[in-house]
Design a protein around this motif. Structure first.
Motif, PDB file in Angstrom:
ATOM      1  N   SER A 163       0.866  -1.123  -0.123  1.00  0.00           N
ATOM      2  CA  SER A 163       0.069   0.105  -0.024  1.00  0.00           C
ATOM      3  C   SER A 163       0.780   1.158  -0.074  1.00  0.00           C
ATOM      4  CB  SER A 163      -0.798  -0.150   1.292  1.00  0.00           C
ATOM      5  OG  SER A 163      -0.229   0.053   2.469  1.00  0.00           O
ATOM      6  N   THR A 182       0.496   3.610   2.089  1.00  0.00           N
ATOM      7  CA  THR A 182       0.644   3.940   3.251  1.00  0.00           C
ATOM      8  C   THR A 182       1.809   3.389   3.936  1.00  0.00           C
ATOM      9  OG1 THR A 182      -0.645   2.299   4.034  1.00  0.00           O
ATOM     10  CG2 THR A 182      -1.638   4.651   3.847  1.00  0.00           C
ATOM     11  N   GLN A 231      -2.634   1.782  10.501  1.00  0.00           N
ATOM     12  CA  GLN A 231      -2.104   0.533   9.652  1.00  0.00           C
ATOM     13  C   GLN A 231      -3.316   0.284   8.398  1.00  0.00           C
ATOM     14  OE1 GLN A 231      -1.367  -2.553  12.461  1.00  0.00           O
ATOM     15  NE2 GLN A 231      -0.695  -0.960  13.765  1.00  0.00           N
ATOM     16  N   ARG A 232      -3.030  -0.218   7.549  1.00  0.00           N
ATOM     17  CA  ARG A 232      -3.913  -0.577   6.417  1.00  0.00           C
ATOM     18  C   ARG A 232      -4.030  -1.861   6.166  1.00  0.00           C
ATOM     19  NH1 ARG A 232      -4.137   2.369   0.562  1.00  0.00           N
ATOM     20  NH2 ARG A 232      -5.473   0.941  -0.559  1.00  0.00           N
ATOM     21  N   CYS A 233      -5.090  -2.568   6.096  1.00  0.00           N
ATOM     22  CA  CYS A 233      -5.417  -3.837   5.448  1.00  0.00           C
ATOM     23  C   CYS A 233      -5.514  -3.819   4.024  1.00  0.00           C
ATOM     24  CB  CYS A 233      -6.706  -4.333   6.076  1.00  0.00           C
ATOM     25  SG  CYS A 233      -7.173  -6.062   5.171  1.00  0.00           S
ATOM     26  N   ASP A 234      -4.460  -4.740   3.424  1.00  0.00           N
ATOM     27  CA  ASP A 234      -4.709  -4.871   1.954  1.00  0.00           C
ATOM     28  C   ASP A 234      -4.968  -6.238   1.502  1.00  0.00           C
ATOM     29  OD1 ASP A 234      -3.645  -2.638   0.834  1.00  0.00           O
ATOM     30  OD2 ASP A 234      -1.479  -3.145   1.477  1.00  0.00           O
ATOM     31  N   THR A 245      -2.422  -6.992   7.127  1.00  0.00           N
ATOM     32  CA  THR A 245      -1.894  -5.526   7.681  1.00  0.00           C
ATOM     33  C   THR A 245      -0.469  -5.345   7.855  1.00  0.00           C
ATOM     34  OG1 THR A 245      -4.297  -5.349   8.599  1.00  0.00           O
ATOM     35  CG2 THR A 245      -2.492  -4.108   9.444  1.00  0.00           C
TER      36      THR A 245
END
Length: 204
Positions: free
Chosen positions: A84, A86, A104-107, A116
């Motif tokens: 990501s 991010t 935090q970002r979930c892909d 994540t």
């Protein structure tokens, strides 16, 4: 009157310099992470250029942290590296050791799992992931290889880990380690959701 104006001008110049320094630090950090992920995937500058449609010189410019880089360029690189945006901008250090969950970002992986990226440290060459597997989902659509070593702990549910063509079952609390230079894949083979933490340490 000029004496009253002069300190204000100096103050503005000081703030501008601070902003420029901050931007330079961000771009340098992004460049280091791009280089880290490129090497993690065993890609040359030319390989990444071909995958993004950008020139090798542009990729090199990004990795050196130079200015004049567009968001679309960073987006194309992130997509090619399967991370990501991010993750490329994620920053932590002695002054800010905590990475909030909301930052935090979930892909969604090609295998349908939520991945994540909790912590990444290019200097230490490590990535710390939290995986959420719905039943039937996997870390990828097919076994993959890349540089490094991975360590995983299954927190809940039942996972199957394929390593070099051999299947291993992980019950809650079980751990696994393996070289990522052999084909590997994690998948939820149970009827309930599964959660796991995975650490990747690259050997470059």
């Amino acid at each position: 009157m000029a004496a009253d104006v002069q300190p204000l001008v100096k103050s503005v110049d000081s703030k501008s310099t601070t902003a420029d320094d901050s931007l330079s630090e961000v771009l340098l950090s992004v460049g280091q992470r791009v280089r880290h992920y490129r090497r993690l995937h065993n890609l040359t500058l030319q390989d990444l250029a071909a995958a993004t449609g950008l020139s090798a010189s542009m990729i090199s410019t990004v990795e050196r942290g130079q200015t004049g880089i567009s968001v679309s360029t960073i987006h194309a690189i992130a997509q090619a590296l399967d991370v990501s945006i991010t993750a490329l901008f994620q920053a932590s250090g002695p002054g800010d050791p905590v990475i909030k969950h909301e930052d935090q970002r979930c892909d969604i992986t090609s295998g349908g799992a939520c991945r994540t990226l909790a912590i990444t440290d290019p200097d230490m060459r490590l990535e710390f992931y939290v995986y959420d597997f719905a039943p039937g989902t996997a870390s990828a659509s097919a076994p993959t290889t890349h540089h490094g070593v991975e360590y995983g702990i299954n927190l809940s549910g039942h996972l199957s880990v394929e390593i070099d063509g051999q299947e291993f079952s992980l019950a809650p609390g079980d751990a696994v380690q393996y070289s990522t230079q052999v084909r590997h894949l994690m998948k939820n083979v149970g009827d309930t959701p599964a959660k796991a933490v995975w650490l990747n340490v690259s050997r470059l």
